[in-house]
Design an enzyme around this catalytic site. Structure first.
Site, PDB file in Angstrom:
ATOM      1  N   HIS A  68       0.809  -1.219   0.000  1.00  0.00           N
ATOM      2  CA  HIS A  68       0.000   0.000   0.000  1.00  0.00           C
ATOM      3  C   HIS A  68       0.845   1.272   0.000  1.00  0.00           C
ATOM      4  O   HIS A  68       0.470   2.285   0.602  1.00  0.00           O
ATOM      5  CB  HIS A  68      -0.987  -0.007   1.173  1.00  0.00           C
ATOM      6  CG  HIS A  68      -1.621  -1.333   1.400  1.00  0.00           C
ATOM      7  ND1 HIS A  68      -2.496  -1.909   0.507  1.00  0.00           N
ATOM      8  CD2 HIS A  68      -1.462  -2.257   2.405  1.00  0.00           C
ATOM      9  CE1 HIS A  68      -2.870  -3.102   0.944  1.00  0.00           C
ATOM     10  NE2 HIS A  68      -2.256  -3.336   2.085  1.00  0.00           N
ATOM     11  N   CYS A  69       1.993   1.226  -0.666  1.00  0.00           N
ATOM     12  CA  CYS A  69       2.904   2.377  -0.760  1.00  0.00           C
ATOM     13  C   CYS A  69       3.344   2.870   0.617  1.00  0.00           C
ATOM     14  O   CYS A  69       3.673   4.043   0.785  1.00  0.00           O
ATOM     15  CB  CYS A  69       2.277   3.523  -1.547  1.00  0.00           C
ATOM     16  SG  CYS A  69       1.936   3.120  -3.263  1.00  0.00           S
TER      17      CYS A  69
END
Length: 404
Positions: free
Chosen positions: A358-359
């Site tokens: 999720h970055c």
């Protein structure tokens, strides 16, 4: 109210249950129409008011700056800068302030930060020989206010963190965090990443007392390709643009130049005017619906999920953030690759989720897990969507038959 009716996307994707709003939200019909209307009815560029539509284009900029200023609780609309997204806004802050640092200065972050609020600081620290420190976190992964005195020093030049995590979903107590930081080092510049907060919280920057914020339109039912940077006037005067060209100069001579005043100083080139026009309409729609109503609706969805969780075999799953009321759910099916179970949810139940890091790559270290499944609720989701999700979780043993 049935908010889903305001999103024609679901008439074109009737079977889909869209649980990926933390990555990008679906757009209001009014936003899509407005973006098209700009190209069909106005189409002009700014920096010119000679003809009617060019005048309308320039007027639009002031109108939206004023509307955003009111939306986030500031008075000076000229402190609103248009960018291409929250990532650009954060990069502008990072590298625009590059010259204020001296070797050995410190930057304070959290390990939950999105890559856009982590990697630019790392690059700057490498280039300027700075030190990056990290806040100590409490058991629920929020910033531990009682231990801020262990993290902030007289060398702490910048503090930057997200109001809401894009993974765990915790909400940091910004007012008290800022107060504690300023007690230790009143000169510290505090930057707030609002990308995951702007659609789920009422923001009043006067109360939060930070120095700068960044967020994107597409996280709040608006268009792609438009970000907002706000900073206090004194910080904007100090900061240099990271992009130069038409629109951000007031004069150029053979051996010298003069930059345009704020905000144009930071807006070189042609702005995404159709997106600006659409975002103007987006804020109108949100104001009409009422932010309090939208926030309450999303929190009720999370509460509804928690009320239904006893219907599944909880021992088969690892849930990482059930306790908070933010509309994000992070989990794994124990012993099963997150990508595999995410594929199962989509193939059998048409549930769209996000899988991976999720970055926010350092979060994996905190959770001691390589990859997770993220479900994010929004106003176009329904209790029926959650009922289907619960059925899918009850059916978890069938994942392998579906994806082979």
């Amino acid at each position: 109210m049935n908010y889903k009716e305001k999103f024609s996307y679901f008439r074109n994707n009737a079977e889909e249950i869209y649980f990926d709003s933390a990555a990008t939200s679906i757009k209001f019909d009014e936003v899509i129409k407005a973006q098209s209307d700009y190209d069909l009815k106005i189409a002009a560029n700014t920096h010119n008011s000679l003809f009617d539509n060019a005048y309308k284009a320039n007027t639009l900029l002031k109108e939206l700056r004023t509307k955003i200023a009111d939306f986030i609780g500031i008075q000076n609309y000229k402190e609103i800068i248009f960018t291409s997204g929250a990532t650009y806004s954060l990069n502008q802050l990072v590298f625009g302030l590059k010259e204020i640092f001296k070797e050995g200065d410190e930057i304070l972050l959290t390990e939950l930060e999105h890559s856009s609020n982590l990697l630019p600081w790392m690059v700057l620290a490498e280039e300027n020989k700075l030190k990056i420190n990290y806040f100590k976190l409490s058991e629920n992964f929020s910033i531990d206010i009682s231990k801020i005195n262990e993290c902030v020093t007289k060398k702490t030049k910048i503090v930057s963190f997200a109001m809401n995590s894009n993974t765990i979903g915790i909400q940091n107590d910004v007012i008290n965090i800022v107060e504690e930081i300023k007690k230790i080092n009143a000169n510290t510049i505090i930057i707030l990443d609002l990308a995951q907060s702007i659609a789920h919280n009422i923001i009043n920057l006067k109360e939060l007392n930070v120095d700068a914020v960044a967020f994107s339109a597409h996280k709040m039912y608006g268009p792609f390709g438009l970000g907002i940077l706000w900073a206090k006037q004194e910080l904007l005067k100090l900061m240099k643009p990271i992009l130069y060209g038409g629109g951000n100069n007031s004069s150029i001579f053979k051996n010298s130049y003069k930059l345009a005043p704020i905000p144009e100083k930071f807006e070189a080139g042609t702005l995404n005017l159709s997106a600006i026009y659409a975002y103007n309409k987006c804020i109108d729609v949100i104001n009409e619906l009422g932010m309090k109503n939208l926030i309450e609706y999303e929190k009720n969805l999370k509460m509804y999920f928690k009320s239904k969780i006893n219907e599944i075999n909880i021992n088969k799953f690892e849930f990482y953030n059930l306790e908070n009321d933010q509309p994000i759910l992070l989990f794994n099916l124990i012993g099963v690759n997150a990508q595999d179970f995410g594929s199962f949810l989509n193939k059998k139940y048409k549930i769209s989720v996000r899988v991976g890091k999720h970055c926010a790559r350092l979060t994996s270290n905190l959770l001691n897990v390589e990859s997770t499944i993220r479900v994010s609720f929004s106003i176009y989701n329904t209790k029926q969507d959650i009922d289907t999700f619960i059925e899918a979780l009850k059916d978890c043993d069938d994942w392998i038959n579906e994806i082979i």
